[in-house]
Design an enzyme around this catalytic site. Structure first.
Site, PDB file in Angstrom:
ATOM      1  CB  CYS A 216     -26.755  41.583 -30.079  1.00 35.43           C
ATOM      2  SG  CYS A 216     -26.487  39.814 -30.305  1.00 35.43           S
ATOM      3  CG  ASN A 217     -28.515  40.051 -24.094  1.00 29.24           C
ATOM      4  OD1 ASN A 217     -28.387  40.484 -22.968  1.00 29.24           O
ATOM      5  ND2 ASN A 217     -29.609  40.275 -24.808  1.00 29.24           N
TER       6      ASN A 217
ATOM      7  CB  CYS B 207     -31.983  36.397 -26.274  1.00 31.42           C
ATOM      8  SG  CYS B 207     -32.046  36.459 -28.083  1.00 31.42           S
TER       9      CYS B 207
HETATM   10  N1  DGL Z   1     -30.681  38.894 -30.158  1.00 33.09           N
HETATM   11  C1  DGL Z   1     -29.433  38.361 -29.782  1.00 33.09           C
HETATM   12  C2  DGL Z   1     -29.173  38.427 -28.293  1.00 33.09           C
HETATM   13  O1  DGL Z   1     -29.665  39.304 -27.630  1.00 33.09           O
HETATM   14  C3  DGL Z   1     -28.900  37.114 -30.432  1.00 33.09           C
HETATM   15  C4  DGL Z   1     -29.826  36.094 -31.002  1.00 33.09           C
HETATM   16  C5  DGL Z   1     -29.082  35.156 -31.940  1.00 33.09           C
HETATM   17  O2  DGL Z   1     -28.736  35.616 -33.011  1.00 33.09           O
HETATM   18  O3  DGL Z   1     -28.840  34.011 -31.557  1.00 33.09           O
HETATM   19  O4  DGL Z   1     -28.423  37.638 -27.778  1.00 33.09           O
END
Ligand code: DGL
Length: 310
Positions: free
Chosen positions: A76-77, A215
């Site tokens: 998760c970024n 993301c």
């Molecule tokens: N999938 C996540 C990322 O890579 C976060 C998405 C979220 O929950 O806003 O940032």
């Protein structure tokens, strides 16, 4: 005390990190994985750093205590940007791999020198991302677009039934096949709004020829994005690079599993009866994770379990 045969923990705010899990599974067939989707607390992107950092700490603690993970991939970024430094200092012996938007690979790939970056507001306004951008020293023209609401819309739409007119796999630079979305109305509208706001995509001078998917959820809308930016724009995501980095850190820690074949269950918390290459846990609706894992990774719904992580 984790050993080479212990599982690797992988977590995301929801289903997006499955894109990373897929790359990990492909690169490391001898390993066992415990994937945790924190869907009850998603989206992270618009929640603020302290909330996301608290969730990241709680989940790291949970995966170590309950599953004795030997390493963690923060797939998760947003969580990486908010918390990876703190988690590293709280767990100095735990091999840890985080994600950040793949700006450097995009710089290597662009021919026009114009790059688009999409991600959550949390990621793109973070100090970590600011530092990364500052280090580039004007090597390319970057258009950075936070996509409020998009991860949340993807999260909701993935659990709905798949319509009969299924989409075709996404063939481009993005190394994954995009899954089919059930009700793409909301996600398509959001993609359109944000991509249109960024400016011109294409391979002509002055156009963005490269789009960084910053993301992990956004691969689920690769078809919508492709329809908007055209066939020649390269999509850059991080799954394979993260898998390689995970291999490197495990090797350095002497924790790579060299025993070939399906790995036997190790702890009482392993799913009953599963051969358990992968356990899929979620703090939210099991159906959502099951649908995404089945549709996208071909994993059985029975491997999914609901958990609470306080
Ligand atoms: N999938 C996540 C990322 O890579 C976060 C998405 C979220 O929950 O806003 O940032």
């Amino acid at each position: 005390m984790p050993q080479a045969s212990s599982p690797i923990g992988v977590f995301d705010s929801g289903v997006g990190g499955l894109s990373v899990l897929r790359a990990l599974l492909a690169a490391m067939p001898n390993e066992r994985f415990v994937y945790l989707a924190d869907s009850a607390h998603a989206p992270y992107g618009e929640r603020g750093d302290s909330y996301v950092a608290a969730r990241t700490h709680a989940i790291t603690h949970y995966l170590r205590e309950q599953h004795d993970v030997k390493a963690m991939v923060v797939a998760c970024n947003t969580a990486t940007a908010a918390a990876i430094h703190e988690v590293r200092s709280s767990h100095p012996t735990l091999p840890l791999v985080g994600l950040e938007p793949a700006i450097k690979p995009a710089l290597a790939a662009t021919k026009t020198g114009h790059i688009g970056v999409i991600g959550t507001r949390g990621t793109l306004t973070s100090a970590k991302f600011g530092k990364l951008m500052a280090s580039l020293d004007g090597q390319a023209r970057m258009v950075v677009q936070p996509c409020d609401g998009l991860a949340h819309a993807i999260e909701r739409s993935v659990a709905l039934p798949v319509p009969s007119a299924a989409g075709t796999p996404e063939p481009m630079g993005c190394s994954t096949n995009a899954p089919d979305l059930a009700d793409a109305t909301e996600t398509a509208a959001l993609c359109k709004r944000y991509i249109t706001a960024m400016g011109a995509f294409g391979t002509a001078p002055g156009q963005m020829d490269t789009l960084v998917l910053g993301c992990t959820h956004y691969i689920f809308v690769a078809h919508e994005l492709r329809a908007l930016v055209g066939p020649e724009v390269q999509f850059i995501e991080t799954g394979e690079a993260v898998a390689r980095q995970t291999q490197r850190v495990l090797k350095a820690a002497g924790l790579l599993n060299t025993v070939e074949g399906p790995q036997p269950p190790q702890s009482a918390n392993d799913a009953p009866g599963a051969p358990v290459t992968v356990q899929l846990l979620t703090t939210g609706p099991v159906d959502m994770l099951a649908a995404a894992a089945q549709r996208w990774l071909g994993l059985p719904a029975g491997w999914c379990q609901s958990v609470q992580v306080q």
